[in-house]
Design an enzyme around this catalytic site. Structure first.
Site, short mmCIF file in Angstrom:
data_model
loop_
_atom_site.label_atom_id
_atom_site.label_comp_id
_atom_site.label_asym_id
_atom_site.label_seq_id
_atom_site.Cartn_x
_atom_site.Cartn_y
_atom_site.Cartn_z
NE ARG A 1 134.57 -66.91 80.93
CZ ARG A 1 135.20 -65.83 81.26
NH1 ARG A 1 136.34 -65.54 80.70
NH2 ARG A 1 134.70 -65.00 82.16
NE ARG B 1 136.87 -69.33 82.54
CZ ARG B 1 137.46 -69.86 81.48
NH1 ARG B 1 136.95 -70.91 80.90
NH2 ARG B 1 138.57 -69.34 81.01
N PRO B 2 133.94 -64.72 86.11
CG PRO B 2 134.65 -63.55 87.99
CD PRO B 2 134.62 -64.92 87.39
CB VAL B 3 133.60 -60.37 82.28
CG1 VAL B 3 133.55 -61.70 81.56
CG2 VAL B 3 132.21 -59.81 82.50
CG ASP B 4 135.41 -58.73 88.27
OD1 ASP B 4 135.50 -59.86 87.76
OD2 ASP B 4 136.09 -58.39 89.25
CG LEU B 5 139.59 -58.52 87.26
CD1 LEU B 5 140.59 -59.66 87.44
CD2 LEU B 5 139.95 -57.34 88.16
NE ARG C 1 136.24 -75.34 73.55
CZ ARG C 1 135.82 -74.57 74.52
NH1 ARG C 1 135.00 -75.03 75.42
NH2 ARG C 1 136.24 -73.32 74.62
CG ASP D 1 144.81 -74.10 81.23
OD1 ASP D 1 143.76 -74.08 81.90
OD2 ASP D 1 145.13 -73.20 80.43
CB ILE E 1 143.11 -70.69 88.66
CG1 ILE E 1 144.62 -70.70 88.96
CG2 ILE E 1 142.75 -69.61 87.64
CD1 ILE E 1 145.22 -69.39 89.37
CB CYS F 1 132.44 -72.40 81.31
SG CYS F 1 133.99 -72.19 82.15
CE LYS G 1 142.62 -73.83 74.36
NZ LYS G 1 141.80 -72.85 75.10
CG ASN G 2 144.80 -70.77 76.10
OD1 ASN G 2 143.82 -70.97 75.38
ND2 ASN G 2 144.94 -71.33 77.29
N1 EPU Z 1 138.75 -63.47 86.97
C1 EPU Z 1 137.99 -62.54 87.66
N2 EPU Z 1 137.47 -61.49 86.95
C2 EPU Z 1 137.71 -61.31 85.62
C3 EPU Z 1 138.49 -62.27 84.92
C4 EPU Z 1 139.01 -63.33 85.64
O1 EPU Z 1 137.78 -62.66 88.85
O2 EPU Z 1 137.21 -60.34 85.04
C5 EPU Z 1 139.30 -64.61 87.70
C6 EPU Z 1 138.86 -65.96 87.11
O3 EPU Z 1 137.60 -66.34 87.58
C7 EPU Z 1 139.97 -66.87 87.56
C8 EPU Z 1 141.20 -65.96 87.52
O4 EPU Z 1 140.70 -64.62 87.54
O5 EPU Z 1 139.75 -67.25 88.91
C9 EPU Z 1 142.07 -66.14 86.30
O6 EPU Z 1 141.27 -66.13 85.13
P1 EPU Z 1 141.81 -65.57 83.74
O7 EPU Z 1 141.05 -64.36 83.39
O8 EPU Z 1 143.31 -65.47 83.82
O9 EPU Z 1 141.40 -66.74 82.75
P2 EPU Z 1 140.97 -66.58 81.24
O10 EPU Z 1 141.71 -65.47 80.60
O11 EPU Z 1 139.50 -66.58 81.16
C10 EPU Z 1 142.85 -68.10 80.30
C11 EPU Z 1 142.91 -69.35 79.48
C12 EPU Z 1 142.44 -70.53 80.31
C13 EPU Z 1 143.36 -70.63 81.53
C14 EPU Z 1 143.34 -69.32 82.32
C15 EPU Z 1 144.29 -69.29 83.50
C16 EPU Z 1 142.53 -68.60 77.23
C17 EPU Z 1 141.65 -68.56 76.05
N3 EPU Z 1 142.07 -69.22 78.31
O12 EPU Z 1 141.49 -67.94 80.66
O13 EPU Z 1 142.60 -71.69 79.51
O14 EPU Z 1 142.93 -71.67 82.37
O15 EPU Z 1 143.70 -68.22 81.44
O16 EPU Z 1 145.58 -69.54 83.08
O17 EPU Z 1 143.65 -68.11 77.19
C18 EPU Z 1 142.18 -73.85 78.77
O18 EPU Z 1 142.96 -73.66 77.83
O19 EPU Z 1 141.74 -75.01 79.06
C19 EPU Z 1 141.75 -72.75 79.60
C20 EPU Z 1 140.67 -72.78 80.38
#
Ligand code: EPU
Length: 420
Positions: A92, A121-125, A399, A307, A329, A116, A22-23
């Site tokens: 998301r 789950r911030p988006v700053d990066l 999902r 996960d 995480i 969620c 999925k991811n």
């Molecule tokens: N983070 C930040 N700022 C950002 C983005 C992330 O601080 O701008 C933090 C997050 O809060 C978290 C860490 O960085 O603490 C890692 O988050 P990441 O961005 O890697 O997660 P994601 O891309 O939102 C994907 C998977 C998740 C999986 C995570 C970690 C998808 C669609 N989702 O999420 O999958 O848990 O990577 O491996 O690929 C799931 O499938 O159940 C699921 C939640």
């Protein structure tokens, strides 16, 4: 709302195939926005999240043709470059359209996803990546309005305080492929799904190297073309089957599986006393008796995946002693423990650590799923417990797992879907 009725207590035995990840699939679908030529993705799992992503692209004016598990996506003509709140709040990952829309059209609006069930789950990066390419971002009315008519390659450090971000790495890669000049992402996520996206982008004519390592280099090209691709297998689904096999003291062969993506998981399975054999795209897991207690800490790849934390919590509930699971995480990813305790587990949560005191058996109950992986954990607990367990609200599970009951039943699981 559908639920699962499980009559547990039977060891799982047999062979099951994991689906495509999925991811991996979700960012690939978004990447199709980078060209006006058709892109073909094969072996697409029929998941609610995939349907949501395809619906989002259709709503933008993209042509999506689905024939069984093959999806052809053509992003030609005038597109609406807005990802509305209504979709992003449900999934998301719809955020993945930000990078490709900006790269191709120079302007887009994507709703902020909000929190969620598993954390803030911030988006700053993601925004840091866009800005490092010369894009500008403004927050208005709950939306990110990103502009960047002339994106330019840049060097950036994308690792945050929780480690690298899969989503931000993928989004920035997709934004950079059409930028002028060279982009270097340091602190990139190394997940196999990121490497698969790079493979897809390169098949479209992009020049991405180093994906799967912390340093990714992207040399921008003027345009991309269509391609064909089959995504990597789902390591989380494979790990879920392995945990279910062990919790029921069974023997399961998982095919369409890449054992090389599951190093940390196999290590913890063996530490818990499972026999694990690996072969060419397959994994055989056998468990006799109760698991040995183990300690697990989630970490970015190649560490133990967050996960699979919930599913392994269910397994370790039955351990011969006290195990710990440290969630590094996502801060709120322990909702399943409350439901597991209702099934006779003995779990204390202290900050980001679950302390699991093993019990001899779980007892069946009616339980409620809170998120995707928590749902899988409850199914595993239900399969291990004697008696009738009902897992409510399995739309979370749908999902990310395609008809899980149809994959588990041939392994001897007594599981049925009940539609309300
Ligand atoms: N983070 C930040 N700022 C950002 C983005 C992330 O601080 O701008 C933090 C997050 O809060 C978290 C860490 O960085 O603490 C890692 O988050 P990441 O961005 O890697 O997660 P994601 O891309 O939102 C994907 C998977 C998740 C999986 C995570 C970690 C998808 C669609 N989702 O999420 O999958 O848990 O990577 O491996 O690929 C799931 O499938 O159940 C699921 C939640």
């Amino acid at each position: 709302m559908d639920s699962f009725v499980i009559r547990g207590g039977t060891p799982l035995a047999g062979t099951v195939a994991a689906a495509s990840a999925k991811n991996a699939v979700l960012p690939l679908i978004a990447a199709c926005l980078l060209t006006d030529e058709p892109c073909v993705i094969r072996n697409v799992p029929l998941l609610a999240d995939v349907a949501t992503m395809l619906r989002l692209l259709r709503s933008m004016g993209v042509r999506v043709v689905q024939s069984g598990r093959t999806v052809t996506i053509t992003a030609r003509g005038r597109l609406d470059t807005t990802a509305p709140y209504d979709v992003v709040r449900k999934m998301r990952a719809s955020y993945y359209v930000l990078g490709p829309l900006l790269a191709r059209f120079g302007d887009c609006r994507v709703s902020l996803p909000g929190g969620c069930a598993i954390g803030t789950r911030p988006v700053d990066l993601h925004l840091k990546g866009i800005e490092a390419l010369g894009g500008s971002v403004r927050l208005e009315h709950g939306y990110i309005h990103a502009r960047g008519p002339r994106l330019k390659g840049g060097t950036m450090m994308l690792e945050g305080h929780k480690g690298p971000s899969v989503g931000a790495t993928a989004n920035t890669m997709m934004a950079a492929v059409l930028a002028r000049g060279r982009t270097v992402i340091d602190g990139a996520a190394c997940e196999p799904e990121v490497a698969d996206l790079a493979k897809f982008l390169n098949a479209m004519g992009a020049k991405v190297s180093g994906a799967g390592t912390p340093a990714v280099t992207i040399d921008g090209v003027r345009e991309l073309h269509g391609c064909r691709h089959a995504p990597i297998p789902d390591r989380i689904e494979a790990g879920t089957f392995a945990a279910a096999a062990c919790a029921t003291r069974g023997r399961v062969e998982v095919t369409n599986c890449e054992p090389g993506h599951l190093g940390a998981v196999i290590d913890r399975l063996r530490a818990a006393g499972a026999a694990v054999e690996t072969g060419d795209r397959c994994l055989v897991v056998t468990m006799k008796g109760r698991p040995r207690p183990v300690d697990i800490g989630t970490a970015p790849y190649p560490g133990f995946p967050t996960d699979l934390q919930a599913q392994f919590t269910s397994l370790l509930c039955l351990g011969r002693g006290t195990s710990t699971l440290t969630e590094n995480i996502f801060e709120s990813r322990f909702l399943h423990t409350l439901e597991l305790n209702r099934m006779g587990a003995s779990i204390d949560v202290n900050g980001n650590m679950a302390i699991v005191h093993g019990v001899e058996r779980l007892s069946s109950a009616q339980v409620m799923a809170s998120d995707l992986r928590a749902s899988a954990a409850l199914v595993i607990a239900g399969l291990a417990a004697r008696g009738r367990t009902e897992v409510l609200r399995i739309y979370h599970l749908d999902r990310g797992y395609e008809r899980l009951e149809r994959k588990l039943a041939p392994l001897g699981a007594r599981i049925e879907r009940a539609s309300a």
